[in-house]
Design an enzyme around this catalytic site. Structure first.
Site: not given
Ligand code: EPZ
Length: 418
Positions: A22, A121, A397
């Site tokens: 996904k 997020r 999802r």
């Molecule tokens: C991706 O989400 C995945 N989703 C998530 O999978 C996964 O948990 C996550 O990466 C971490 O591996 C998709 O790929 C669609 P991040 P993403 O930006 O991109 C903080 C699932 O179950 N952050 O790496 O949103 C954030 O709050 C989903 O399939 C900021 O602070 O993850 C978090 O603490 C859930 N500011 C950390 O970074 C930002 O602008 C990781 O977020 C962006 C992120």
């Protein structure tokens, strides 16, 4: 509304084929906007999140249709419509479509994203990264208005190795003159897959999988046919289910090195694993051993998306385990449902202490997010007696047909309309 009815307490047996990832397919669909030619995504999973992303690209004027399991997306003409919250509210990954629209059109208008309720997020890293490419961004009553008319390539240093922000910037740089360098980039396999997809369209991305990614912009990208990687989290979810119920299962269509952080810890709990090419066999005959400490972190560390599923089987471990969730501030919501089944779990902030019990009993359970829902299914498969899992819309999802997957493995699991 639907629920899953599960009669647990039986070992899983047999073999199942793992779906396409996904979290690889979603950015690849967004990247189809980078070309005005047709793209075929082979074996694309049929999921609610995929449908939501297709609604967004179709809202922008793209054509998208499945032919069997192959998805054809063609963004010949782009209409710069505002991507409103009805569309972005359904999934987090809507945010990284900004990069591809800006790359193609130099303008983008998108509402704030939604997604699983597992933390705040924020999108600050996406915004600051695009501003680093001289994109002018303003928030107009919840619509993020981006003006990329003076966009230029640059070196962007991410404060955190964000998956989505890395993907956003890769797509933003793909058609941008010069070299965009992303420092402290995310290293997940889905990042590598997106890079390989952009290169299959004629792009010039290098370094993906490492912490520094280079994107040399090209004038035009062409269509292609591409098969994304298998879903490492779905693979890990099935393995965790066997660790919970015991049994002997072979999963097919898996990349072993993508789930090394998961399999190494499964071995520590007593599972036996054997790799045969793109298949993996797991056998489990006893109650799991506890994990002294399980910490989630960015790839290649133990993935946060496997944290709930591990907690589910560690509820029956022969001792206490400590789980530390380092990525999301509220990803233990599902534990209250496990406690209904007799689990002994204490949660404080980002730490859960799981004191293993000999067995769980069936209960009426409600999923409130994707991976938490998978954890409830795993616990129900291991529990003595019948469970009902509500909130299947969260599970759907990310899992193409979870009852078929576990039904193939001798589980008694049915989806019931209510
Ligand atoms: C991706 O989400 C995945 N989703 C998530 O999978 C996964 O948990 C996550 O990466 C971490 O591996 C998709 O790929 C669609 P991040 P993403 O930006 O991109 C903080 C699932 O179950 N952050 O790496 O949103 C954030 O709050 C989903 O399939 C900021 O602070 O993850 C978090 O603490 C859930 N500011 C950390 O970074 C930002 O602008 C990781 O977020 C962006 C992120």
């Amino acid at each position: 509304m639907q629920k899953l009815v599960i009669d647990g307490g039986k070992p899983l047996q047999g073999e199942t084929v793992i779906q396409t990832a996904k979290n690889a397919a979603l950015p690849i669909i967004a990247a189809c906007i980078l070309t005005d030619e047709a793209v075929v995504i082979e074996n694309c999973p049929k999921l609610k999140d995929i449908d939501a992303m297709l609604d967004i690209v179709k809202h922008l004027g793209c054509k998208a249709e499945f032919n069997g399991n192959d998805l054809t997306v063609c963004c010949r003409d782009i209409e710069l419509n505002v991507i409103n919250s009805d569309l972005t509210g359904k999934l987090r990954s809507s945010i990284f479509i900004m990069g591809s629209i800006l790359s193609r059109c130099r303008k983008a208008y998108i509402s704030h994203p939604g997604g699983c309720e597992i933390g705040l997020r924020p999108i600050d890293l996406h915004i600051s990264g695009l501003k680093g490419l001289s994109v002018k961004i303003m928030d107009d009553c919840g619509v993020i208005c981006c003006d990329g008319s003076e966009m230029k390539s640059n070196i962007i240093n991410l404060d955190f190795a964000s998956v989505g922000a890395t993907e956003n910037l890769m797509m933003a740089g793909a058609l941008l003159e010069g070299e965009t360098v992303i420092v402290n980039a995310a290293r997940e396999p889905e990042i590598v897959d997106l890079a390989e997809f952009i290169n299959a369209m004629g792009g010039k991305v290098s370094g993906a999988g490492g912490s520094v990614i280079s994107v040399v912009g090209v004038k035009k990208l062409h269509g292609c046919r591409y098969r994304p990687i298998p879903d490492r989290i779905c693979a890990g979810t099935v393995l965790a289910a066997v660790a919970a119920t015991g049994g002997d299962v072979t999963i097919k269509n898996v990349v072993p090195e993508h789930i090394f952080g998961v399999t190494e810890r499964l071995k520590k709990t007593g599972s036996r694993l054997a790799v045969h090419g793109d298949s993996m066999r797991i056998t489990m005959t006893n109650r799991p051993k506890p994990l002294h400490k399980l910490e989630t972190n960015v790839y290649p560390a133990f993935p946060t998306d496997m944290q709930p599923q591990f907690c589910a089987f560690l509820t029956r471990a022969t001792g206490s385990s400590v789980i530390v969730e380092n990525l999301f501030e509220s990803r233990f919501g599902y534990t209250s449902e496990l406690v209904k089944m007799g689990a002994n779990i204490t949660v404080k902030d980002r730490i859960a202490v799981v004191n293993g019990v000999p067995s769980l009993h069936g209960a009426s359970l409600r999923a409130s997010d994707l991976r938490g829902g998978a954890a409830l299914v795993i616990a129900a498969l291991a529990a003595e007696g019948r469970s009902a899992v509500f909130g299947t819309e969260h599970i759907d999802r990310g899992y193409e047909n979870i009852e078929r997957t576990f039904g193939e493995l001798a589980a008694t699991i049915h989806r019931v309309q209510i």
